[in-house]
Scaffold this motif. Sequence first.
Motif, short mmCIF file in Angstrom:
data_model
loop_
_atom_site.label_atom_id
_atom_site.label_comp_id
_atom_site.label_asym_id
_atom_site.label_seq_id
_atom_site.Cartn_x
_atom_site.Cartn_y
_atom_site.Cartn_z
N VAL A 58 3.31 1.91 5.96
CA VAL A 58 2.64 2.42 7.16
C VAL A 58 2.65 3.95 7.14
O VAL A 58 1.65 4.59 7.49
CB VAL A 58 3.30 1.87 8.44
CG1 VAL A 58 2.83 2.63 9.67
CG2 VAL A 58 3.01 0.39 8.59
N SER A 62 -1.13 5.46 7.03
CA SER A 62 -1.62 5.90 8.34
C SER A 62 -1.73 7.41 8.49
O SER A 62 -2.18 7.88 9.54
CB SER A 62 -0.68 5.37 9.43
OG SER A 62 0.61 5.97 9.32
N SER A 66 -3.79 9.23 11.39
CA SER A 66 -3.01 9.94 12.40
C SER A 66 -3.52 11.37 12.58
O SER A 66 -3.59 11.89 13.70
CB SER A 66 -1.53 9.96 12.00
OG SER A 66 -0.99 8.66 12.02
N GLY A 78 1.26 7.46 13.51
CA GLY A 78 1.28 6.03 13.24
C GLY A 78 2.64 5.55 12.77
O GLY A 78 3.14 4.52 13.22
N PHE A 79 3.26 6.32 11.87
CA PHE A 79 4.58 5.93 11.36
C PHE A 79 5.63 6.00 12.45
O PHE A 79 6.47 5.10 12.57
CB PHE A 79 4.97 6.85 10.21
CG PHE A 79 6.42 6.74 9.83
CD1 PHE A 79 6.90 5.62 9.17
CD2 PHE A 79 7.31 7.76 10.16
CE1 PHE A 79 8.24 5.50 8.84
CE2 PHE A 79 8.65 7.65 9.81
CZ PHE A 79 9.11 6.52 9.16
N SER A 81 5.28 5.68 15.63
CA SER A 81 5.08 4.56 16.56
C SER A 81 5.66 3.27 15.98
O SER A 81 6.37 2.53 16.68
CB SER A 81 3.59 4.38 16.85
OG SER A 81 3.37 3.25 17.66
N GLN A 82 5.39 3.02 14.70
CA GLN A 82 5.92 1.82 14.06
C GLN A 82 7.44 1.87 13.97
O GLN A 82 8.13 0.87 14.24
CB GLN A 82 5.32 1.68 12.66
CG GLN A 82 5.63 0.37 11.96
CD GLN A 82 4.77 -0.77 12.45
OE1 GLN A 82 4.08 -0.67 13.46
NE2 GLN A 82 4.81 -1.87 11.73
N ASP A 295 -4.06 0.73 7.47
CA ASP A 295 -2.64 0.59 7.80
C ASP A 295 -2.33 -0.71 8.53
O ASP A 295 -1.18 -0.98 8.87
CB ASP A 295 -2.16 1.77 8.65
CG ASP A 295 -2.89 1.85 9.99
OD1 ASP A 295 -4.04 1.36 10.06
OD2 ASP A 295 -2.32 2.38 10.96
N ASN A 296 -3.37 -1.54 8.75
CA ASN A 296 -3.17 -2.76 9.52
C ASN A 296 -3.59 -3.98 8.72
O ASN A 296 -2.88 -4.43 7.84
CB ASN A 296 -3.93 -2.66 10.85
CG ASN A 296 -3.47 -3.67 11.87
OD1 ASN A 296 -2.99 -4.73 11.54
ND2 ASN A 296 -3.62 -3.33 13.13
N SER A 375 2.24 -4.68 8.27
CA SER A 375 1.12 -4.00 8.94
C SER A 375 1.61 -3.22 10.16
O SER A 375 2.61 -3.60 10.79
CB SER A 375 0.07 -5.02 9.39
OG SER A 375 -0.59 -5.58 8.28
N SER A 376 0.89 -2.16 10.50
CA SER A 376 1.22 -1.42 11.71
C SER A 376 0.84 -2.24 12.93
O SER A 376 -0.08 -3.06 12.88
CB SER A 376 0.49 -0.08 11.73
OG SER A 376 -0.90 -0.28 11.85
#
Length: 426
Positions: A58, A62, A66, A78-79, A81-82, A295-296, A375-376
Amino acid sequence: MSVIERPGRAARGRAPAASDAVPKRSSRRIAAWDAPTATYYLVVGTTAALLAIGLVMVLSASTVYSLKATGGRTPFEGFLSQAKFALLALPLMIVVSRLKVSWLRFLSWPILLLTAAMQLLLFVPAFRLSKGGNAAWVSIAGQNFQPSEFAKFGLAVWLGAVLAAKGPLLKDWKHVLLPGGVMSAYMIGMVFYTRDLGTALIFGLLIAGAFWVAGVPRIMFYGVGMVAVGVVAAFVVSSGNRMHRITEFLGRGESDPLGTSMQSIRALQGFGTGGLFGVGLGASRSKWLYLPEADNDFIFAIIGEELGLLGALVVLGLYLLLAIGMMRIIKRHPDPFAKIATAAIAAWVIGQALINIASAIGMAPVIGVPLPLISSGGSSLVTTMAALAFVIAFARTEPGCREVLQARSAGLRSSLAVLAPRRGRG
């Protein structure tokens, strides 16, 4: 006298052959595989490895998205958040994984009621949010989540508790339908309401896994299966976009590299670029706004591009080992609740992983489901970790496992106490 005529002395004098150690090593491997803690370490190890790979991928996949989303301020949105969702779920996962089966069975009812109520938020226009043509999201106080992801978890553990309580009564249609069948129909009906066919298929796998291990007669599966196929076919035919994806996959439609075929074509291009060893971690070209949902839903394509065929095979191998660990629980655990709930979770997690991977490599139409643990997406990550916490708890309560783990923990504490420096006297 020759050496052949005096084997005793020759045997004492010669060095042991390499083949002499093979049976001992083999027996040690067999003993380790049959150890009470084997399933526990297998599930924990594969879960941790997949989670770590997911966070790394991710972060890699991402960064460009991002930068675009934040106007160039940071590539790590993105990272972060994950990672935030992983850190929030991890302590809860550890606590749940140490609970007794009786507590897990008790928790299944509140979890189901909460997740079923979350589905009703989809009927509130102020909360409902559409993404990718599916109105499957809810937004509250700026936080978006997908109620169907939580519903998978709630239904899986609840079906384990209810079907285990029914036992041999499941030979009767009435006991199959009430309450397990009715609640399953409610959950999957809510997913169809959001027009999310991919998630509906995952629910179908989850429900089938639970009812199969619970011992529902095959004739009932045949009847329900035919109805399900009819519903899915009608759902596909009613959507021009879905029909186009299906016909393209079957080779009967015109492929559009900028339309519905774009993701599949560009994912395969990424795999082709990666080759055997990959272009290197972080060096993907596809993630530069070329492959949507990199990323998903299509993160496996980024894995194939950056880590190559070998990296993709490692991920597949980890899912295979996780599946083996869950199959061992289904086979070895004495509690039917643990067996059925694990079957539902296994059908959900492994089935979803296979569908995602098949879509990414062109072996199935694109239906848009995330790759579990990789996946994110906070909803998918949190609920998958929660479900696997139940599985780890079941593995921990296999016969003899808890006692061995406690003995090892006590031995480790004793060793640390011996190594610790003694305090001086007053």
